[in-house]
Scaffold this motif. Structure first.
Motif, PDB file in Angstrom:
ATOM      1  N   CYS A  99      12.545  -7.424  11.664  1.00 26.84           N
ATOM      2  CA  CYS A  99      11.267  -6.842  12.085  1.00 26.84           C
ATOM      3  C   CYS A  99      10.135  -7.668  11.480  1.00 26.84           C
ATOM      4  O   CYS A  99       9.721  -7.412  10.344  1.00 26.84           O
ATOM      5  CB  CYS A  99      11.158  -5.393  11.632  1.00 26.84           C
ATOM      6  SG  CYS A  99      12.446  -4.307  12.245  1.00 26.84           S
ATOM      7  N   PRO A 100       9.625  -8.656  12.197  1.00 22.77           N
ATOM      8  CA  PRO A 100       8.595  -9.513  11.622  1.00 22.77           C
ATOM      9  C   PRO A 100       7.214  -8.864  11.518  1.00 22.77           C
ATOM     10  O   PRO A 100       6.339  -9.405  10.853  1.00 22.77           O
ATOM     11  CB  PRO A 100       8.565 -10.723  12.555  1.00 22.77           C
ATOM     12  CG  PRO A 100       9.216 -10.275  13.813  1.00 22.77           C
ATOM     13  CD  PRO A 100      10.118  -9.137  13.477  1.00 22.77           C
ATOM     14  N   ILE A 140      13.389  -3.108   2.281  1.00 28.10           N
ATOM     15  CA  ILE A 140      12.680  -4.227   2.896  1.00 28.10           C
ATOM     16  C   ILE A 140      12.903  -5.442   2.014  1.00 28.10           C
ATOM     17  O   ILE A 140      12.574  -5.425   0.829  1.00 28.10           O
ATOM     18  CB  ILE A 140      11.173  -3.928   3.044  1.00 28.10           C
ATOM     19  CG1 ILE A 140      10.958  -2.722   3.960  1.00 28.10           C
ATOM     20  CG2 ILE A 140      10.439  -5.160   3.579  1.00 28.10           C
ATOM     21  CD1 ILE A 140       9.523  -2.256   4.048  1.00 28.10           C
ATOM     22  N   VAL A 141      13.498  -6.482   2.597  1.00 29.61           N
ATOM     23  CA  VAL A 141      13.777  -7.714   1.869  1.00 29.61           C
ATOM     24  C   VAL A 141      13.086  -8.852   2.613  1.00 29.61           C
ATOM     25  O   VAL A 141      13.475  -9.192   3.728  1.00 29.61           O
ATOM     26  CB  VAL A 141      15.294  -7.973   1.763  1.00 29.61           C
ATOM     27  CG1 VAL A 141      15.561  -9.298   1.046  1.00 29.61           C
ATOM     28  CG2 VAL A 141      15.988  -6.822   1.044  1.00 29.61           C
ATOM     29  N   GLU A 142      12.070  -9.413   1.981  1.00 29.94           N
ATOM     30  CA  GLU A 142      11.364 -10.539   2.580  1.00 29.94           C
ATOM     31  C   GLU A 142      12.196 -11.801   2.407  1.00 29.94           C
ATOM     32  O   GLU A 142      12.680 -12.087   1.310  1.00 29.94           O
ATOM     33  CB  GLU A 142       9.988 -10.692   1.946  1.00 29.94           C
ATOM     34  CG  GLU A 142       9.085  -9.500   2.228  1.00 29.94           C
ATOM     35  CD  GLU A 142       7.769  -9.568   1.483  1.00 29.94           C
ATOM     36  OE1 GLU A 142       7.724 -10.135   0.376  1.00 29.94           O
ATOM     37  OE2 GLU A 142       6.790  -9.038   2.020  1.00 29.94           O
ATOM     38  N   SER A 143      12.357 -12.545   3.456  1.00 27.53           N
ATOM     39  CA  SER A 143      13.253 -13.706   3.441  1.00 27.53           C
ATOM     40  C   SER A 143      12.765 -14.816   2.524  1.00 27.53           C
ATOM     41  O   SER A 143      13.565 -15.428   1.814  1.00 27.53           O
ATOM     42  CB  SER A 143      13.423 -14.242   4.858  1.00 27.53           C
ATOM     43  OG  SER A 143      14.017 -13.254   5.672  1.00 27.53           O
ATOM     44  N   ASP A 144      11.476 -15.107   2.525  1.00 27.40           N
ATOM     45  CA  ASP A 144      10.967 -16.239   1.751  1.00 27.40           C
ATOM     46  C   ASP A 144      10.672 -15.894   0.296  1.00 27.40           C
ATOM     47  O   ASP A 144      10.614 -16.783  -0.547  1.00 27.40           O
ATOM     48  CB  ASP A 144       9.703 -16.807   2.394  1.00 27.40           C
ATOM     49  CG  ASP A 144       9.992 -17.479   3.728  1.00 27.40           C
ATOM     50  OD1 ASP A 144      11.143 -17.914   3.937  1.00 27.40           O
ATOM     51  OD2 ASP A 144       9.074 -17.553   4.562  1.00 27.40           O
ATOM     52  N   VAL A 148      18.480 -13.049   3.230  1.00 28.80           N
ATOM     53  CA  VAL A 148      19.088 -13.499   1.985  1.00 28.80           C
ATOM     54  C   VAL A 148      20.610 -13.501   2.162  1.00 28.80           C
ATOM     55  O   VAL A 148      21.185 -12.600   2.775  1.00 28.80           O
ATOM     56  CB  VAL A 148      18.666 -12.555   0.842  1.00 28.80           C
ATOM     57  CG1 VAL A 148      19.360 -12.902  -0.455  1.00 28.80           C
ATOM     58  CG2 VAL A 148      17.152 -12.574   0.681  1.00 28.80           C
ATOM     59  N   TYR A 149      21.277 -14.497   1.619  1.00 24.72           N
ATOM     60  CA  TYR A 149      22.707 -14.696   1.798  1.00 24.72           C
ATOM     61  C   TYR A 149      23.525 -13.446   1.462  1.00 24.72           C
ATOM     62  O   TYR A 149      24.426 -13.063   2.196  1.00 24.72           O
ATOM     63  CB  TYR A 149      23.157 -15.890   0.945  1.00 24.72           C
ATOM     64  CG  TYR A 149      24.578 -16.311   1.191  1.00 24.72           C
ATOM     65  CD1 TYR A 149      24.941 -16.937   2.384  1.00 24.72           C
ATOM     66  CD2 TYR A 149      25.556 -16.078   0.237  1.00 24.72           C
ATOM     67  CE1 TYR A 149      26.241 -17.340   2.610  1.00 24.72           C
ATOM     68  CE2 TYR A 149      26.868 -16.467   0.461  1.00 24.72           C
ATOM     69  CZ  TYR A 149      27.205 -17.093   1.647  1.00 24.72           C
ATOM     70  OH  TYR A 149      28.496 -17.476   1.877  1.00 24.72           O
ATOM     71  N   MET A 150      23.234 -12.805   0.340  1.00 26.64           N
ATOM     72  CA  MET A 150      23.992 -11.622  -0.061  1.00 26.64           C
ATOM     73  C   MET A 150      23.753 -10.450   0.897  1.00 26.64           C
ATOM     74  O   MET A 150      24.625  -9.608   1.081  1.00 26.64           O
ATOM     75  CB  MET A 150      23.659 -11.223  -1.493  1.00 26.64           C
ATOM     76  CG  MET A 150      24.229 -12.189  -2.528  1.00 26.64           C
ATOM     77  SD  MET A 150      26.035 -12.328  -2.473  1.00 26.64           S
ATOM     78  CE  MET A 150      26.504 -10.784  -3.206  1.00 26.64           C
ATOM     79  N   VAL A 151      22.577 -10.397   1.497  1.00 24.73           N
ATOM     80  CA  VAL A 151      22.315  -9.359   2.504  1.00 24.73           C
ATOM     81  C   VAL A 151      23.242  -9.582   3.696  1.00 24.73           C
ATOM     82  O   VAL A 151      23.852  -8.640   4.201  1.00 24.73           O
ATOM     83  CB  VAL A 151      20.835  -9.347   2.934  1.00 24.73           C
ATOM     84  CG1 VAL A 151      20.620  -8.459   4.152  1.00 24.73           C
ATOM     85  CG2 VAL A 151      19.952  -8.901   1.774  1.00 24.73           C
ATOM     86  N   LYS A 152      23.377 -10.822   4.122  1.00 29.05           N
ATOM     87  CA  LYS A 152      24.303 -11.135   5.216  1.00 29.05           C
ATOM     88  C   LYS A 152      25.712 -10.658   4.870  1.00 29.05           C
ATOM     89  O   LYS A 152      26.406 -10.073   5.691  1.00 29.05           O
ATOM     90  CB  LYS A 152      24.345 -12.638   5.477  1.00 29.05           C
ATOM     91  CG  LYS A 152      23.195 -13.220   6.203  1.00 29.05           C
ATOM     92  CD  LYS A 152      23.479 -14.710   6.413  1.00 29.05           C
ATOM     93  CE  LYS A 152      22.325 -15.415   7.038  1.00 29.05           C
ATOM     94  NZ  LYS A 152      22.599 -16.847   7.240  1.00 29.05           N
ATOM     95  N   ILE A 207      15.805  -4.132   6.225  1.00 35.23           N
ATOM     96  CA  ILE A 207      14.861  -4.766   7.140  1.00 35.23           C
ATOM     97  C   ILE A 207      14.447  -6.105   6.543  1.00 35.23           C
ATOM     98  O   ILE A 207      14.018  -6.170   5.393  1.00 35.23           O
ATOM     99  CB  ILE A 207      13.615  -3.884   7.351  1.00 35.23           C
ATOM    100  CG1 ILE A 207      14.017  -2.535   7.959  1.00 35.23           C
ATOM    101  CG2 ILE A 207      12.596  -4.604   8.228  1.00 35.23           C
ATOM    102  CD1 ILE A 207      12.885  -1.529   8.016  1.00 35.23           C
ATOM    103  N   THR A 208      14.599  -7.158   7.332  1.00 32.56           N
ATOM    104  CA  THR A 208      14.101  -8.470   6.925  1.00 32.56           C
ATOM    105  C   THR A 208      13.056  -8.925   7.926  1.00 32.56           C
ATOM    106  O   THR A 208      13.019  -8.459   9.070  1.00 32.56           O
ATOM    107  CB  THR A 208      15.229  -9.511   6.829  1.00 32.56           C
ATOM    108  OG1 THR A 208      15.871  -9.632   8.099  1.00 32.56           O
ATOM    109  CG2 THR A 208      16.254  -9.126   5.769  1.00 32.56           C
ATOM    110  N   ASP A 209      12.216  -9.840   7.484  1.00 29.06           N
ATOM    111  CA  ASP A 209      11.149 -10.328   8.337  1.00 29.06           C
ATOM    112  C   ASP A 209      11.574 -11.509   9.209  1.00 29.06           C
ATOM    113  O   ASP A 209      10.858 -11.886  10.125  1.00 29.06           O
ATOM    114  CB  ASP A 209       9.926 -10.710   7.497  1.00 29.06           C
ATOM    115  CG  ASP A 209      10.268 -11.690   6.377  1.00 29.06           C
ATOM    116  OD1 ASP A 209      11.452 -11.848   6.042  1.00 29.06           O
ATOM    117  OD2 ASP A 209       9.331 -12.288   5.822  1.00 29.06           O
ATOM    118  N   LYS A 210      12.740 -12.069   8.911  1.00 31.63           N
ATOM    119  CA  LYS A 210      13.241 -13.217   9.660  1.00 31.63           C
ATOM    120  C   LYS A 210      14.711 -13.017   9.976  1.00 31.63           C
ATOM    121  O   LYS A 210      15.401 -12.237   9.328  1.00 31.63           O
ATOM    122  CB  LYS A 210      13.063 -14.510   8.858  1.00 31.63           C
ATOM    123  CG  LYS A 210      11.616 -14.888   8.628  1.00 31.63           C
ATOM    124  CD  LYS A 210      11.526 -16.176   7.866  1.00 31.63           C
ATOM    125  CE  LYS A 210      10.060 -16.532   7.622  1.00 31.63           C
ATOM    126  NZ  LYS A 210       9.935 -17.691   6.754  1.00 31.63           N
TER     127      LYS A 210
END
Length: 156
Positions: A136-137, A84-88, A118-122, A111-114
């Motif tokens: 998954c918000p 789980i990686v929170e975007s902010d 994060v750039y590296m996740v992309k 899983i990101t909330d937005k």
């Protein structure tokens, strides 16, 4: 891609230090959600590792060095990774675990909330065919995605 793995060990890489109260106890709502996601994995016959659970839901129950060694050793012996990686406010520890899962070539769900992770996740999602990204918000959406992902990894 389906992986024929019976009784997988699934590592949950999750935010931790940002999800505790002033005493270091994991916030009750967050703990409840993690417990439900872990139960999804174990109810399907798998084992799961999640650092907050291992630590008795209390931050700093072991030294930083021991926590680092425990997490990396547990991840190295896992069959799949769910992060789980929170975007902010991405957790540095969870992001380190994402990178180690990548180096170990583990089947990975991030899983990101937005929508804008994060750039590296992309980059990881674009570069690796065994990495899945889900937006998954809400916690119910996260739980459903975890169930869907684990089920597609297993052959029943």
């Amino acid at each position: 891609m389906l992986y024929n793995i019976n009784r997988m060990k699934i590592f949950f890489g999750v935010p931790y230090s940002s999800k505790v109260d002033t005493t270091g106890a994991v916030l009750p709502e967050y703990r409840n959600e993690l417990e439900q996601m872990i139960a999804i994995a174990t109810d399907l016959g798998n084992t799961a590792f999640c650092a907050p659970q291992h630590d008795g839901w209390h931050l700093n129950s072991i030294s930083a060095a021991d926590a680092f060694l425990l997490d990396t050793n547990e991840l190295r012996t896992s069959d799949a990774f769910i992060g789980i990686v929170e975007s902010d406010n991405p957790s540095i520890g969870a992001c380190m675990e994402v990178m180690l899962a990548n180096e170990l070539n583990l089947p990975t769900l991030i899983i990101t909330d937005k929508e804008n992770p994060v750039y590296m996740v992309k980059g990881m999602v674009a570069a690796r065919d065994n990495v899945t990204h889900a937006v998954c918000p809400t916690y119910p959406e996260m739980r459903q995605k975890v169930a869907d992902y684990i089920t597609q990894l297993d052959i029943y």
